[in-house]
Design an enzyme around this catalytic site. Sequence first.
Site, PDB file in Angstrom:
ATOM      1  N   HIS A   1       2.752   7.764   7.518  1.00 37.87           N
ATOM      2  CA  HIS A   1       3.759   7.487   6.495  1.00 37.87           C
ATOM      3  C   HIS A   1       5.146   7.851   7.005  1.00 37.87           C
ATOM      4  O   HIS A   1       5.313   8.835   7.743  1.00 37.87           O
ATOM      5  CB  HIS A   1       3.415   8.227   5.208  1.00 37.87           C
ATOM      6  CG  HIS A   1       2.070   7.837   4.686  1.00 37.87           C
ATOM      7  ND1 HIS A   1       0.969   8.654   4.827  1.00 37.87           N
ATOM      8  CD2 HIS A   1       1.652   6.700   4.072  1.00 37.87           C
ATOM      9  CE1 HIS A   1      -0.083   8.039   4.298  1.00 37.87           C
ATOM     10  NE2 HIS A   1       0.302   6.853   3.834  1.00 37.87           N
TER      11      HIS A   1
ATOM     12  N   SER B   1       0.830  -1.203   0.000  1.00 32.76           N
ATOM     13  CA  SER B   1       0.000   0.000   0.000  1.00 32.76           C
ATOM     14  C   SER B   1       0.866   1.255   0.000  1.00 32.76           C
ATOM     15  O   SER B   1       1.948   1.267  -0.580  1.00 32.76           O
ATOM     16  CB  SER B   1      -0.960  -0.043   1.193  1.00 32.76           C
ATOM     17  OG  SER B   1      -0.239  -0.159   2.418  1.00 32.76           O
TER      18      SER B   1
ATOM     19  N   ASP C   1       3.388  12.268   8.643  1.00 36.81           N
ATOM     20  CA  ASP C   1       2.023  12.686   8.995  1.00 36.81           C
ATOM     21  C   ASP C   1       1.389  11.822  10.087  1.00 36.81           C
ATOM     22  O   ASP C   1       0.184  11.829  10.267  1.00 36.81           O
ATOM     23  CB  ASP C   1       1.131  12.637   7.751  1.00 36.81           C
ATOM     24  CG  ASP C   1       1.180  11.261   7.072  1.00 36.81           C
ATOM     25  OD1 ASP C   1       1.781  10.331   7.633  1.00 36.81           O
ATOM     26  OD2 ASP C   1       0.609  11.122   5.975  1.00 36.81           O
TER      27      ASP C   1
END
Length: 251
Positions: A185, A11, A182
Amino acid sequence: MRPAKFVLFGSSIVQYSYYEGWGAILSHLYARKADIVLRGYAAWNSRRGLQVIDKIFPKNATEQPSLVIVYFGGNDSTRPHPSGLGPHVPLEEYIENMRKIAIHIKSLSEKTRIIFLSTPPINEAQIQDNSDPLGQPLKTNETCRIYSEACLELCREMNIKAIDLWSAIQKRDDWRDVCFIDGVHLSIEGSKIVVKEILKVLKEAEWKPSLHWKSMPGEFGEDSPYDPVGPDGKTTINVSNIPFPEDIEWD
């Protein structure tokens, strides 16, 4: 000698890994030794990964990867939405999806190696818009731990190399402050931990041939009269395996 092929599959932790991230670092270390192929899809869960596994890794391909690094879990662990929409995948289904992904990759070739990355931690305080309409958090570090442990247990069962990112990242005392862009990530500091753990697995694995970057031959690494001339003015210096920068920290 043709470089090996490594595929990073997963992902957004994979897709964004070229933004000063672990994918970019691996590509740098394995220059002239392996082609790092990115197959990362932001917001995907294990369900979507399984749906396209045959297209990304066709069994009839003329060349199969030497190594596949797989990551799914963070989106799967998101709180379920009442509508049934969204990325959440129940834990038991997540385990079975990852099992099927592993079985497929194992079937590609006897020489295709696999590493699974478990769900890393998150910094809940750093994440924006991390609550549903009822005020419940969409992502929690505790659910990340649960999915991480499930992935690791599956890998033990299937004899697959796995990296416990949930624990590895939290070994840093300041992990919440420096390891994320963030809250989810990975920053360059978080990515360095991922690379360190991957290289450790590759160095310790008893795979033949070795896939550790220092053990692999470089493409077109032979001596050449066109290399830089040495101090003696008579010989040349082969720079094909000299790391850049020379004080590179990776083992």
